[in-house]
Design a protein around this motif. Structure first.
Motif, PDB file in Angstrom:
ATOM      1  N   LEU A   1     -11.964  -5.504  12.015  1.00 22.15           N
ATOM      2  CA  LEU A   1     -11.155  -4.705  13.622  1.00 22.15           C
ATOM      3  C   LEU A   1      -9.933  -3.302  12.111  1.00 22.15           C
ATOM      4  O   LEU A   1      -9.679  -2.310  12.865  1.00 22.15           O
ATOM      5  CB  LEU A   1     -10.783  -5.296  14.257  1.00 22.15           C
ATOM      6  N   ALA A   2      -8.920  -4.245  11.115  1.00 21.86           N
ATOM      7  CA  ALA A   2      -7.531  -3.344  10.741  1.00 21.86           C
ATOM      8  C   ALA A   2      -8.475  -2.707   9.802  1.00 21.86           C
ATOM      9  O   ALA A   2      -8.024  -1.275   9.730  1.00 21.86           O
ATOM     10  CB  ALA A   2      -7.359  -4.712  10.274  1.00 21.86           C
ATOM     11  N   ILE A   3      -9.589  -2.631   9.372  1.00 23.04           N
ATOM     12  CA  ILE A   3     -10.384  -1.886   8.325  1.00 23.04           C
ATOM     13  C   ILE A   3     -11.164  -0.379   9.266  1.00 23.04           C
ATOM     14  O   ILE A   3     -10.691   0.592   9.125  1.00 23.04           O
ATOM     15  CB  ILE A   3     -11.294  -2.550   7.131  1.00 23.04           C
ATOM     16  N   PHE A   4     -11.848  -1.033  10.154  1.00 22.41           N
ATOM     17  CA  PHE A   4     -12.756  -0.197  10.833  1.00 22.41           C
ATOM     18  C   PHE A   4     -12.857   0.658  12.402  1.00 22.41           C
ATOM     19  O   PHE A   4     -13.459   1.152  12.272  1.00 22.41           O
ATOM     20  CB  PHE A   4     -13.859  -0.482  10.645  1.00 22.41           C
ATOM     21  N   GLY A   5     -11.930  -0.539  12.447  1.00 23.49           N
ATOM     22  CA  GLY A   5     -12.028  -0.291  14.070  1.00 23.49           C
ATOM     23  C   GLY A   5     -12.981  -1.218  15.165  1.00 23.49           C
ATOM     24  O   GLY A   5     -13.302  -1.337  14.645  1.00 23.49           O
ATOM     25  N   GLU A   6     -13.193  -0.536  16.348  1.00 25.38           N
ATOM     26  CA  GLU A   6     -13.131  -1.208  17.325  1.00 25.38           C
ATOM     27  C   GLU A   6     -15.142  -0.440  16.919  1.00 25.38           C
ATOM     28  O   GLU A   6     -16.269  -1.811  17.519  1.00 25.38           O
ATOM     29  CB  GLU A   6     -12.956  -0.263  18.758  1.00 25.38           C
ATOM     30  N   LYS A   7     -15.407   0.321  16.590  1.00 23.06           N
ATOM     31  CA  LYS A   7     -16.649   0.574  16.269  1.00 23.06           C
ATOM     32  C   LYS A   7     -17.509  -0.089  15.934  1.00 23.06           C
ATOM     33  O   LYS A   7     -18.783  -0.689  15.660  1.00 23.06           O
ATOM     34  CB  LYS A   7     -17.168   2.091  15.289  1.00 23.06           C
ATOM     35  N   ALA A   8     -16.699  -1.100  14.591  1.00 25.49           N
ATOM     36  CA  ALA A   8     -17.395  -2.735  13.707  1.00 25.49           C
ATOM     37  C   ALA A   8     -17.486  -3.151  14.418  1.00 25.49           C
ATOM     38  O   ALA A   8     -18.279  -4.218  14.482  1.00 25.49           O
ATOM     39  CB  ALA A   8     -16.412  -2.880  12.978  1.00 25.49           C
ATOM     40  N   VAL A   9     -16.995  -4.062  15.944  1.00 23.18           N
ATOM     41  CA  VAL A   9     -17.557  -4.704  15.864  1.00 23.18           C
ATOM     42  C   VAL A   9     -18.603  -5.273  16.559  1.00 23.18           C
ATOM     43  O   VAL A   9     -19.390  -6.366  16.398  1.00 23.18           O
ATOM     44  CB  VAL A   9     -16.620  -4.988  17.523  1.00 23.18           C
ATOM     45  N   PRO A  10     -19.776  -4.815  16.793  1.00 23.85           N
ATOM     46  CA  PRO A  10     -21.263  -4.848  17.305  1.00 23.85           C
ATOM     47  C   PRO A  10     -21.479  -5.428  15.625  1.00 23.85           C
ATOM     48  O   PRO A  10     -22.464  -6.563  15.770  1.00 23.85           O
ATOM     49  CB  PRO A  10     -21.712  -3.350  17.711  1.00 23.85           C
ATOM     50  N   TYR A  11     -21.366  -4.176  14.837  1.00 23.49           N
ATOM     51  CA  TYR A  11     -22.094  -5.033  13.537  1.00 23.49           C
ATOM     52  C   TYR A  11     -21.298  -6.108  13.268  1.00 23.49           C
ATOM     53  O   TYR A  11     -22.349  -7.397  12.680  1.00 23.49           O
ATOM     54  CB  TYR A  11     -22.074  -3.722  12.282  1.00 23.49           C
ATOM     55  N   VAL A  12     -20.420  -6.965  13.170  1.00 28.99           N
ATOM     56  CA  VAL A  12     -19.201  -8.234  13.456  1.00 28.99           C
ATOM     57  C   VAL A  12     -20.614  -8.958  14.017  1.00 28.99           C
ATOM     58  O   VAL A  12     -20.959 -10.373  13.473  1.00 28.99           O
ATOM     59  CB  VAL A  12     -18.486  -8.212  13.695  1.00 28.99           C
ATOM     60  N   LEU A  13     -21.090  -8.497  14.930  1.00 31.10           N
ATOM     61  CA  LEU A  13     -21.703  -9.536  16.131  1.00 31.10           C
ATOM     62  C   LEU A  13     -22.637  -9.522  15.151  1.00 31.10           C
ATOM     63  O   LEU A  13     -23.474 -10.997  15.184  1.00 31.10           O
ATOM     64  CB  LEU A  13     -21.767  -9.325  17.220  1.00 31.10           C
ATOM     65  N   LEU A  14     -23.568  -8.239  15.326  1.00 35.46           N
ATOM     66  CA  LEU A  14     -25.266  -8.807  14.592  1.00 35.46           C
ATOM     67  C   LEU A  14     -24.925  -9.421  13.024  1.00 35.46           C
ATOM     68  O   LEU A  14     -25.866 -10.809  12.712  1.00 35.46           O
ATOM     69  CB  LEU A  14     -25.648  -7.026  13.742  1.00 35.46           C
TER      70      LEU A  14
END
Length: 313
Positions: free
Chosen positions: A117-130
């Protein structure tokens, strides 16, 4: 990128606050347990639910699913490499299972989510979850089997491992929140303002509580008790060098979107899972080894992450 470094500094400052408040005896080990329950069962499910609704359309999400092949293959390759490492370097028998589990699997939520979240923002969350789905599934199958093997009475440990327990861990509240959000998004249901407001407040708790947890664990693990050994160095090599390198190499063969790859590399390089020392204790394994690996991986990560960002991004 400078802003990303500032955001990372803020994240680690939260960890130091958790450490300091533990030193001041505001927080205890029980506080870490309470915060963990809040994150895993309340704030993180809300975060996953709102993120998938607000950041993705049906077509965008369906295009992501094929990307799960990289985390799956990378963890299997890393696991096999860890098996070879422990054989050729003669890892001590009493913690070979813990070595393999920590060599292979990363801390994808308590550190992984806030850092991404700190580096990429909210758009990263789905990839984090995958990545989290694959990491959690393999950890609660292969990883737990490895930890159980460190039990002096392995036969009894194997009997105590029940598939229903595994399924409960895999289908965690965070994953359920994601699934509900996915269904909501696929059917384009309206989001009531009350649900949006309440969910946002709960979701905002995820990052500070997660980093407080890490600070508490590091404090009560005891910095003075950390002892570097060749086996601990092997775990750190698996976490910080081999795992992200395997992800990057696979991306040369399996093309994925740039942001997805970046998140996967960050997730692959995360420290040891904070639940491993607790599980090792339950299986009567080498708790000192597991705690030292966790402590070293968290502390060194503060120096390692800027270096990783410099070379990969």
């Amino acid at each position: 990128m400078f802003q990303a470094y500032i955001n990372i500094f803020v994240i680690f400052s939260l960890m130091f606050i958790g450490y300091w408040l533990s030193y001041k005896q505001w927080f205890s080990n029980r506080t870490a347990d309470t915060f963990s329950k809040l994150v895993l069962n309340v704030s993180l499910p809300a975060n996953m639910f709102l993120t998938i609704i607000k950041n993705f359309t049906k077509d965008e999400f369906l295009s992501l699913v094929s990307g799960m092949i990289i985390p799956l293959l990378s963890m299997m390759i890393t696991y096999f490499a860890g098996y070879l490492w422990r054989r050729f370097t003669q890892v001590e028998a009493k913690h070979q299972g813990a070595f393999s589990a920590m060599f292979t699997f990363s801390n994808t939520i308590f550190i992984g989510l806030p850092i991404n979240l700190a580096i990429f923002g909210e758009k990263a969350v789905p990839y984090v979850l995958l990545y989290y789905i694959v990491n959690t599934t393999l950890f609660w199958t292969i990883g737990i089997f490895e930890l159980a093997k460190d039990n002096p009475d392995f036969g009894e440990a194997r009997i105590s491992f029940h598939p229903l327990v595994m399924l409960k861990k895999i289908f965690s509240p965070a994953l359920i929140g994601f699934i509900i959000g996915l269904i909501w998004m696929l059917f384009t249901l309206p989001l009531p303002s009350f649900v949006d407001g309440l969910g946002s407040y709960l979701a905002d708790l995820t990052t500070p509580l997660s980093m407080f947890i890490i600070g508490i664990i590091v404090y009560f693990g005891g910095l003075k008790n950390l002892r570097m050994t060749k086996d601990i160095a092997g775990v750190l090599f698996g976490r910080f060098v081999l795992s992200p390198l395997v992800v990057w190499l696979l991306s040369r063969i399996i093309p994925v979107p740039e942001l997805m790859l970046s998140v996967f590399i960050i997730q692959a390089s995360m420290p040891v899972q904070n639940s491993v020392p607790i599980l090792v204790r339950n299986y009567q394994g080498d708790e000192e080894f597991a705690t030292s690996c966790l402590g070293y991986s968290v502390l060194l990560y503060m120096v390692y992450l800027p270096v990783l960002l410099f070379f990969f991004f």
